[in-house]
Design a protein around this motif. Structure first.
Motif, PDB file in Angstrom:
ATOM      1  N   CYS A   1       5.471   4.539   0.722  1.00  0.00           N
ATOM      2  CA  CYS A   1       5.139   3.121   0.855  1.00  0.00           C
ATOM      3  C   CYS A   1       5.008   2.787   2.341  1.00  0.00           C
ATOM      4  O   CYS A   1       5.973   2.914   3.099  1.00  0.00           O
ATOM      5  CB  CYS A   1       6.222   2.273   0.203  1.00  0.00           C
ATOM      6  SG  CYS A   1       5.918   0.492   0.364  1.00  0.00           S
TER       7      CYS A   1
ATOM      8  N   ASP B   1      -2.870  -2.108  -2.757  1.00  0.00           N
ATOM      9  CA  ASP B   1      -2.454  -1.967  -4.154  1.00  0.00           C
ATOM     10  C   ASP B   1      -2.148  -3.335  -4.747  1.00  0.00           C
ATOM     11  O   ASP B   1      -2.411  -3.593  -5.921  1.00  0.00           O
ATOM     12  CB  ASP B   1      -1.211  -1.073  -4.243  1.00  0.00           C
ATOM     13  CG  ASP B   1      -1.472   0.328  -3.715  1.00  0.00           C
ATOM     14  OD1 ASP B   1      -2.617   0.801  -3.838  1.00  0.00           O
ATOM     15  OD2 ASP B   1      -0.535   0.945  -3.172  1.00  0.00           O
ATOM     16  N   HIS B   2      -1.561  -4.202  -3.925  1.00  0.00           N
ATOM     17  CA  HIS B   2      -1.262  -5.579  -4.318  1.00  0.00           C
ATOM     18  C   HIS B   2      -1.433  -6.469  -3.094  1.00  0.00           C
ATOM     19  O   HIS B   2      -1.381  -6.000  -1.965  1.00  0.00           O
ATOM     20  CB  HIS B   2       0.174  -5.707  -4.855  1.00  0.00           C
ATOM     21  CG  HIS B   2       0.450  -4.878  -6.061  1.00  0.00           C
ATOM     22  ND1 HIS B   2       0.008  -5.196  -7.325  1.00  0.00           N
ATOM     23  CD2 HIS B   2       1.130  -3.702  -6.189  1.00  0.00           C
ATOM     24  CE1 HIS B   2       0.391  -4.270  -8.176  1.00  0.00           C
ATOM     25  NE2 HIS B   2       1.072  -3.355  -7.519  1.00  0.00           N
TER      26      HIS B   2
ATOM     27  N   ARG C   1       5.707   8.850  -3.915  1.00  0.00           N
ATOM     28  CA  ARG C   1       4.730   8.111  -3.141  1.00  0.00           C
ATOM     29  C   ARG C   1       5.374   7.586  -1.868  1.00  0.00           C
ATOM     30  O   ARG C   1       6.569   7.304  -1.824  1.00  0.00           O
ATOM     31  CB  ARG C   1       4.147   6.949  -3.958  1.00  0.00           C
ATOM     32  CG  ARG C   1       3.435   7.396  -5.223  1.00  0.00           C
ATOM     33  CD  ARG C   1       2.776   6.236  -5.927  1.00  0.00           C
ATOM     34  NE  ARG C   1       1.638   5.714  -5.189  1.00  0.00           N
ATOM     35  CZ  ARG C   1       0.410   6.213  -5.253  1.00  0.00           C
ATOM     36  NH1 ARG C   1       0.162   7.271  -6.001  1.00  0.00           N
ATOM     37  NH2 ARG C   1      -0.572   5.656  -4.568  1.00  0.00           N
TER      38      ARG C   1
ATOM     39  N   LYS D   1       0.850  -1.198   0.000  1.00  0.00           N
ATOM     40  CA  LYS D   1       0.000   0.000   0.000  1.00  0.00           C
ATOM     41  C   LYS D   1       0.877   1.236   0.000  1.00  0.00           C
ATOM     42  O   LYS D   1       1.763   1.383   0.837  1.00  0.00           O
ATOM     43  CB  LYS D   1      -0.913   0.020   1.233  1.00  0.00           C
ATOM     44  CG  LYS D   1      -1.952   1.139   1.216  1.00  0.00           C
ATOM     45  CD  LYS D   1      -2.970   0.951   0.101  1.00  0.00           C
ATOM     46  CE  LYS D   1      -4.019   2.062   0.094  1.00  0.00           C
ATOM     47  NZ  LYS D   1      -4.999   1.885  -1.002  1.00  0.00           N
TER      48      LYS D   1
END
Length: 227
Positions: A28, A67-68, A26, A17
């Motif tokens: 993490c 996100d994954h 970004r 995320k």
């Protein structure tokens, strides 16, 4: 405390995320985090402020999406559900206790506890609500608004509300974070007593080492990974 020998209730794997930064790039917060938790087990997740603990709770609750990665709770893969499906699953199977209580200010203690049952169109007999308020020590405060209750009393209402649907999983995000030490211990005692009585599974995010030490398992979130 010895964990009961039930099967895995939570399987989380490869959770990633990130969030956009104000100017560029970004941040993490989760970078391949994962864990498996047996049913009837309590887990404490600790870590520094900003390490992603609340993000992890939000993902487990279906309030946010990774996100994954994947999250499976009691055989249901949350990442495969649409928003309506997530809402239904969360309402029926997950209880959440927040640091900020999140009680509706215009509803009494009794009405706040009753609310999740009404949203699910489940029976909510007055006797059952009264019994829940009795268990958290608030039978005499059932008609009071949140503004008329102390912080500890508000958190007791929030715990009763979370337990009203008899959830498979209880998630607690800094449940004693807004309370003084003595009140925090009282709320912790109540929380673990009820969880043990109901043989529930609980994941609690906390800075409180005393609270964390009461859980069956402890994991620390560091650099986006649970260790």
């Amino acid at each position: 405390m010895t964990a009961p020998g039930n099967g895995p209730l939570i399987i989380a794997s490869g959770l990633e995320k990130t969030y956009p930064l104000p100017e560029s790039g970004r941040l993490c917060v989760l970078d391949g985090a994962g864990f498996t938790l047996q049913g009837g087990t309590t887990l404490a997740v600790t870590g520094q402020s900003g390490s992603g603990k609340s993000t992890l709770i939000a993902l487990l609750a279906g309030l946010d999406r990774p996100d994954h990665g994947q999250i499976t709770i009691n055989g249901t893969e949350l990442t495969g559900l649409d928003e309506a499906g997530l809402t239904r699953f969360r309402a029926a199977h997950i209880g959440i206790v927040f640091q900020q209580f999140h009680l509706l200010p215009h509803l009494t203690a009794e009405e706040n506890v009753r609310l999740p049952l009404e949203l699910l169109h489940r029976p909510c007999e007055a006797e059952a609500i009264d019994a829940l308020l009795e268990r958290v020590g608030l039978a005499a405060r059932r008609g009071h608004l949140p503004s008329q209750l102390s912080g500890g009393e508000c958190q007791r209402v929030a715990i009763a509300r979370a337990l009203a649907v008899k959830p498979l999983l209880l998630l607690a995000d800094e449940p004693t974070g807004n309370l003084d030490v003595a009140t925090g211990r009282e709320v912790s005692d109540l929380l673990f007593h009820l969880v043990e009585q109901e043989r529930m599974t609980m994941v609690v995010v906390t800075h409180n080492q005393e609270l964390a030490d009461r859980c069956h398992r402890r994991l620390r979130l560091t650099e986006g990974v649970l260790r």
